[in-house]
Structure formats: C-alpha cells, structure tokens
Design an enzyme around this catalytic site. Sequence first.
Site, PDB file in Angstrom:
ATOM      1  N   ARG A 152     -25.319 121.172  25.895  1.00  0.00           N
ATOM      2  CA  ARG A 152     -25.560 121.479  24.481  1.00  0.00           C
ATOM      3  C   ARG A 152     -25.376 122.972  24.206  1.00  0.00           C
ATOM      4  NH1 ARG A 152     -30.259 119.424  20.194  1.00  0.00           N
ATOM      5  NH2 ARG A 152     -29.474 120.708  18.494  1.00  0.00           N
ATOM      6  N   GLU A 185     -18.071 127.052  11.610  1.00  0.00           N
ATOM      7  CA  GLU A 185     -18.710 126.080  12.493  1.00  0.00           C
ATOM      8  C   GLU A 185     -17.819 124.856  12.708  1.00  0.00           C
ATOM      9  OE1 GLU A 185     -21.347 126.512  14.230  1.00  0.00           O
ATOM     10  OE2 GLU A 185     -22.668 127.941  13.228  1.00  0.00           O
TER      11      GLU A 185
END
Length: 369
Positions: free
Chosen positions: A243, A187
Amino acid sequence: MSRETVRVPLGGRSYDIHIGGGLLEESGALLKPLLKRPRMAVVTDENVFVTQGERLRDGLGAAGIEADFITLAPGEATKSFAVLEKLTGRLLDLGVERDDMVIAFGGGVIGDITGFAASVLRRGCRFAQIPTTLLAQVDSAVGGKTAINVAQGKNLIGAFHQPEIVIADIDALDSLPPRELRAGYAEVVKYGLISDADFFHWLEDNGPALLSGDPDGRAYAIKKSCEAKAAIVGADEREKGNRALLNLGHTFGHAFEAHFGYSGKLLHGEAVALGMALAFDYSAQEGLCPADDATRVKTHLKTTGLPAEISDLKTSITADAIAKHMMQDKKVEQGKLTLILANKIGDAFIAKDADLARVTAFLKERTGE
C-alpha cells in the site's frame, strides 16, 4: 454516461464505490439501506455547501432522510486539533450515536477530518464518503485513511477507519476551479505510474480532454483509479507492505506542502505532481529508471499545467530544508528514509533505507545550490 461500481474487498467490511453522474440526487436511495434510522449529520465545507448542498439535501429528502449540515472552512488549515475538537463537539450536540451515519461531503480535507472524527466519536461511529473533488474521488475517499495535520508534518495524527459506502458523483466536478481539477488529476496519473503503463499512455492521449470536461473520460479515469486503489487496499489495508506504493511522490510532495504551511499557495495534488517528477528524476539519476521515462513524466505533468520542477514553485527553498521535512514522513523507520521509486513507468517499488545524503545532493542540483 454509464454507472460503475467498484468493490473494495475487505471481508465483512467490504464496501462499494458508486461512480457516475446524477448520484447526489440518488444519494438517499443509496444510503437508506445502510441506516439504522433516517437521520444523519453531513460535514462539508462552505464552498461545497453553496455549490452542491441543495442537490444532496434534496437527494436525501427524497428518501425521507433528515440531515443536519455542519460547514467548515475550506483548506488544509481545517485539518487541525482545534477544528477537530469543535467538530466532535458539534456532532455530540446533535446527538449522533455510534450506529448513526456521519457523511463526509467534500474534498480530501473534509474526508480526512470527518473520517477521523468518526473514528474517535463514541469510540468509533459509522461514516460514508461523498467526495466532490477529483482528488477525493480517486484517492482520499477510498481506503480508510483519516488524519489531521500538526506542526511537525502532514497527516501525522490519524486512524484507519473505513467508510461504509463511497458515492462519487462526476457532475460535482463541473463546479471545481480548473486548478483544483488539475491537482486531482495528479493522483490519477499516479496510478498509471505505479503499476499500469497502458493507463498512463491513455492519459497522455486523453488527459487534456478529461480536464476540459469529457464526462466519459472522467468516468473511465475514476473507475480505473478506484479499481487500482481498491486492489491495493484489499491486500494491504494498514500499509504494512505494497500500500505504501500509493505514496509515490508524497514524501517529496509533503515536504513542499510543509514549506508552504499547508496553505492554498500549493495544493496537495500540485505537491504530489512535483514529487512524482522528482521521484522519477531521482530514479533515473540512480540508474534505476530510463531517463526517457522520467522526461515523459515531466512532460505530461507540464502539459496538463502541473508543476514538475522545483523552479515551477517560484519560491526560495534549500535542499536541506526539503530533506528535514522529508524526515518527518510517516514512512521513516528507525531514522531511515523510505522513498517510492521506479524501474520504469508502470513499475514502482518501495526503496527502504534511502541514502539521505544522496537525496540531499540530488535536491541541491535541482535547487541550483
């Protein structure tokens, strides 16, 4: 090690992410100004409770805060309706009120189910995130996404519910198994691939040291990741626009997680790593991204011990099965697949109406069909 604070800009619901070492010992001092009364429920998992529970209990106690700990089983299987029912029942039995603070103390699984429980308990009560994994500290604990899994797919039942504070204690990472740390690192890499080529270059040089325990490297990477996510969330809280870029690798990755039944055989970050490699590989095949960039992404992921090719999973799976799981993705609109693809490292974009037939053909090449 320096202490850092990153602000998530959401108007009257803005909150701070505190990053640094020794923060569990200071948790009571950080949380007390936010409490209506010096009492809280802490939801954690059995592993975190054993390795970090006393540190948090002592930190809260130092500020005169009474805490009731609720421990859940570790692993993705915990994110279920059955566990959610037991958790909300336990919180109600403890007398948690709407203005009380529920603490999510653990990794992404604990953050997701605790945040979702808080979002529905008494029609919404307050909560805070104290993430103890790298994945949670840079991603899942920030931004207010909460959810559970169902048979049809991952995170399909949930709500947007923002925490009021995030406390990321870097010392908690020292107790993580190396595999889980690597999964979280995927991530971190994501933020470089989405919009910050210089950060990806830094990771190529410093990623191995970060994974080996360099505290300053970890602090820098967490801060950069949180800054990137805070900026995106502040501009698009409910994923109506950019997003969705944060889902780079996730549409592919969630399909592999579903194949493995959300079990420990494949961790979320490992699935995301493979998904990002496939997204760049597909982008290169479609003529959108330089082939050299796709190769660099795969090389870095492999260098850090993460899967970058379907064959790395050592499982039998067909392209059609992967595509079927992908069509359950939350970003599917009017039956059309949305993918996050790339023009180059540091320049990702949202590709709506992706051609499922072309994606499936690409996957068949990668599965050797």
